[in-house]
Design a protein around this motif. Structure first.
Motif, PDB file in Angstrom:
ATOM      1  N   PHE A  59      -1.808 -33.651  32.102  1.00 10.26           N
ATOM      2  CA  PHE A  59      -1.407 -34.812  32.886  1.00 10.26           C
ATOM      3  C   PHE A  59      -2.114 -34.813  34.236  1.00 10.26           C
ATOM      4  O   PHE A  59      -2.625 -35.848  34.690  1.00 10.26           O
ATOM      5  N   PHE A  60      -2.177 -33.642  34.878  1.00 14.08           N
ATOM      6  CA  PHE A  60      -2.890 -33.543  36.149  1.00 14.08           C
ATOM      7  C   PHE A  60      -4.393 -33.722  35.939  1.00 14.08           C
ATOM      8  O   PHE A  60      -5.081 -34.312  36.780  1.00 14.08           O
ATOM      9  N   LEU A  61      -4.917 -33.231  34.822  1.00 18.02           N
ATOM     10  CA  LEU A  61      -6.338 -33.401  34.520  1.00 18.02           C
ATOM     11  C   LEU A  61      -6.673 -34.875  34.310  1.00 18.02           C
ATOM     12  O   LEU A  61      -7.741 -35.341  34.711  1.00 18.02           O
ATOM     13  N   LEU A  62      -5.766 -35.617  33.706  1.00 16.71           N
ATOM     14  CA  LEU A  62      -5.951 -37.061  33.545  1.00 16.71           C
ATOM     15  C   LEU A  62      -6.040 -37.741  34.913  1.00 16.71           C
ATOM     16  O   LEU A  62      -6.900 -38.601  35.140  1.00 16.71           O
ATOM     17  N   ASN A  63      -5.143 -37.365  35.829  1.00 13.90           N
ATOM     18  CA  ASN A  63      -5.191 -37.920  37.176  1.00 13.90           C
ATOM     19  C   ASN A  63      -6.489 -37.539  37.882  1.00 13.90           C
ATOM     20  O   ASN A  63      -7.079 -38.359  38.612  1.00 13.90           O
TER      21      ASN A  63
END
Length: 310
Positions: A59-63
């Motif tokens: 999820f953080f990598l997507l951001n």
């Protein structure tokens, strides 16, 4: 902002003087930009579509992929257009927008990289409590805080910079609008206010970097105690790329904004700007996908599925 004290346009620093070198620069930046769009786009699609990647880390990598796309799209397309059309001009409003969005994406990205270090620390050093600490609500709140802080920093620095009277011309020693280059054009001591804000921001960024380093010291100590060689390899594969990206990002960015005028030169300014504004968004997808088997498999499945459906 009055016309008598603020230019209606700025002149950016060209990469080359000859037409052939300008077209070469255009082609090089076009390749880098397309690679960044493709790599970050694949990460976005893979994380969004693969339910196995619906975890806090991804999820953080997507951001991060979204911020990388925003960061490189703020500076590179304008530089490409200037090289293609053999011009240097950018309007004052375009310059203000470029500074705002660049500072917004850069600030939010560094906050997010710090959050990602915390996520890896909890996952490796406190695995039994990971699900409780890093629940979905907490992850969303942390990501929102990164985006919100970036927006506030960008508003503060842009408004403060463009409230200064400028009387030293309109030529910037950079291929995009950058705050230190605009401060050089100021004709009053009011620019020291923005310098102070930049120093405070740099101190906060350095504090975050120290937190990241200390987090990874604890992570590496925990990893070395893992009996399984496969477990150690998996932990290092998700941590080392992140640490490398943060180190490159913070070292070049801080030096670009805080270096003394005596060591400033056009070639050095260009090199530093490319290292902290162009290279990370372009290489982040490659680093994270090559060292992460789960993400690499998801991207491969996505590409394979696309060609099979054609």
């Amino acid at each position: 902002m009055s016309n008598s004290t603020f230019p209606t346009e700025f002149l950016l620093l060209p990469f080359a003087d000859t037409r052939k070198l300008q077209l070469l620069h255009f082609g090089l930046f076009l390749g880098i930009y397309l690679a960044a769009l493709l790599g970050n786009g694949l990460i976005l699609t893979a994380v969004a579509c693969d339910h196995r990647l619906h975890t806090p880390m991804y999820f953080f990598l997507l951001n991060l992929a979204i911020l990388d796309l925003g960061c490189i799209s703020t500076t590179v397309p304008k530089a490409m257009a200037n090289s293609l059309w053999d011009t240097r001009a950018i309007s004052s409003y375009g310059c203000a927008a470029q500074i705002f969005f660049f500072f917004f994406f850069i600030s939010a990205e560094f906050s997010l990289l710090t959050i990602m270090a915390y996520d890896r620390y909890i996952a490796i050093c406190k695995p039994l409590h990971y699900g409780t600490i890093m629940d979905s609500k907490t992850c969303v709140n942390m990501a929102a805080a990164a985006w919100g802080s970036g927006f506030l920093y960008a508003m503060l620095h842009t408004a403060n910079t463009f409230s200064l009277p400028l009387c030293q011309g309109n030529a910037l020693d950079q291929f995009f609008c950058e705050i230190p280059q605009i401060l050089k054009l100021s004709c009053s001591d009011a620019y020291l206010r923005e310098v102070g804000l930049l120093v405070v921001s740099a101190c906060l960024a350095f504090g975050c970097f120290l937190y990241v380093v200390l987090s990874y010291v604890q992570i590496f100590r925990a990893v070395l105690r893992i009996p399984s060689q496969h477990g150690r390899h998996k932990a290092f594969s998700t941590c080392l790329p992140h640490l490398a990206v943060v180190s490159l990002f913070i070292s070049t960015g801080l030096f670009a904004y805080l270096k003394p005028p005596s060591v400033s030169s056009s070639s050095l300014n260009l090199l530093l700007a490319v290292l902290y504004s162009v290279v990370p968004p372009a290489v982040n997808p490659l680093i994270y996908s090559m060292r992460n088997k789960e993400l690499k498999d998801a991207v491969c499945e996505l590409v394979t599925g696309y060609f099979q459906n054609q």
